[in-house]
Design a protein around this motif. Sequence first.
Motif, PDB file in Angstrom:
ATOM      1  N   GLU A 162       0.745  -1.260  -0.100  1.00  0.00           N
ATOM      2  CA  GLU A 162      -0.222  -0.010   0.132  1.00  0.00           C
ATOM      3  C   GLU A 162       0.719   1.349   0.037  1.00  0.00           C
ATOM      4  O   GLU A 162       0.356   2.232  -0.709  1.00  0.00           O
ATOM      5  N   GLN A 163       1.810   1.070   0.809  1.00  0.00           N
ATOM      6  CA  GLN A 163       2.618   2.494   1.022  1.00  0.00           C
ATOM      7  C   GLN A 163       3.751   2.615  -0.245  1.00  0.00           C
ATOM      8  O   GLN A 163       3.798   3.796  -0.557  1.00  0.00           O
ATOM      9  N   ALA A 164       4.390   1.331  -0.615  1.00  0.00           N
ATOM     10  CA  ALA A 164       5.237   1.657  -1.839  1.00  0.00           C
ATOM     11  C   ALA A 164       4.290   2.031  -3.323  1.00  0.00           C
ATOM     12  O   ALA A 164       5.235   2.593  -4.031  1.00  0.00           O
ATOM     13  N   ALA A 169       5.362   8.042  -2.768  1.00  0.00           N
ATOM     14  CA  ALA A 169       6.721   7.145  -3.011  1.00  0.00           C
ATOM     15  C   ALA A 169       6.871   7.189  -4.369  1.00  0.00           C
ATOM     16  O   ALA A 169       7.963   7.309  -4.723  1.00  0.00           O
ATOM     17  N   THR A 170       6.137   7.238  -5.291  1.00  0.00           N
ATOM     18  CA  THR A 170       6.237   7.310  -6.812  1.00  0.00           C
ATOM     19  C   THR A 170       6.752   8.844  -7.103  1.00  0.00           C
ATOM     20  O   THR A 170       7.954   8.730  -7.785  1.00  0.00           O
ATOM     21  N   ALA A 171       6.394   9.689  -6.489  1.00  0.00           N
ATOM     22  CA  ALA A 171       6.972  11.236  -6.704  1.00  0.00           C
ATOM     23  C   ALA A 171       8.611  11.112  -6.069  1.00  0.00           C
ATOM     24  O   ALA A 171       9.454  11.773  -7.074  1.00  0.00           O
ATOM     25  N   ALA A 177      15.157   9.920  -5.816  1.00  0.00           N
ATOM     26  CA  ALA A 177      15.558   9.436  -4.578  1.00  0.00           C
ATOM     27  C   ALA A 177      15.787   7.984  -4.521  1.00  0.00           C
ATOM     28  O   ALA A 177      15.333   7.101  -5.338  1.00  0.00           O
ATOM     29  N   GLY A 178      16.925   7.368  -3.929  1.00  0.00           N
ATOM     30  CA  GLY A 178      17.484   6.088  -3.924  1.00  0.00           C
ATOM     31  C   GLY A 178      16.389   5.352  -3.009  1.00  0.00           C
ATOM     32  O   GLY A 178      15.504   5.703  -2.346  1.00  0.00           O
TER      33      GLY A 178
END
Length: 267
Positions: A162-164, A169-171, A177-178
Amino acid sequence: MDAMAERAEGARWNTLDLVTALWVAWALAGLFWTPHDPNAQTALDRLREGPSWAHPLGVDALGRDLASRVWRGSGNTVWFGAAAAAGTLVLASALLVMEQRGPRFARGFVSPIVSAGLAMPVLFVGLLLLVFLRPAPWTLVVACALGGVPFGFRQLRVVWLEQAGALYATASRALGAGPWHVVCFTIWPNARGQVVSVAKLLFAVSVLELSGLTFLGLAGDPDFPELGAILRQNQSELFREPMLVLWPGVFLSGLLLLVHLSNVRSR
C-alpha cells in the motif's frame, strides 16, 4: 460542535491509551515485587479462603496468595507475549525484505515458507520444538514467534504494498531518491502508525497463544505463575471456589480488550 466532539473523542482515546500503559506497567512491576512470594505456601491455614486484607483476591488450594500469583502471572504474560511478538515482527520483516529486495533465487522460497507456515498451527510448532528442546516458557515463546510469522508477514506485506505504491513514494522515486531514502524518509513516516498497529495485533495474538500453550501444561513447571498456567492450576476448583478461576481470566481478558481497543484507536 464537530470540533468539540472531536476533542471529546480524542480525550477519551487518550485516557484509554493511558489506562493500557498503566495496566502493562503494573503487570511488569509484578516481575520484581509482589506482596507475597507467588510460589510460597504461606497460608496453609487459609486454603481456598476468600478475599481479606492480607490476601485481597483470596488463597488458592495450595495456600498461595492469589493476588501475588495473578500479579506475577500478568507480568510473565506481558513479558513473554511481547518477546514472542517482537520475534515474529523481526522474522516477518526479514522475509518481507527477502521477497522485495533479496536475490532472485531467494525470493522464490518466501511464498512456500509462508504457505507451509499457515498450515502449521502454533500448537503443532510448540509440540515439534518440545521434541528437541526441554519444556520451558522460552520454548513456548519461540513457538509463538515462529508460528506467528506467516500471519505477521502477510500483514506487513499489505502495509508495504500500500505504501510503496502510494503517489508520494512514486513522486520521490521520480525526483531521483534512492531505494533506502524512499524507505526511510518517505514510506516509513507514513507506514509507522500501521506497523505499530500490526505490532499490537501480534502482541495480542502472542499473548493468547502463549496462555493457551501454558494452559495445556507445556511450560514445564506446573507451578509457573502465568495467567494461562494459573487457570490450569485452578481448573479443578471451578465449582468449589470459582473465583480462583475467575480472577486470572478477568486479568487476561482485560489485557486483551485494552490492547484491542488501543489498536482500533491507532488505525
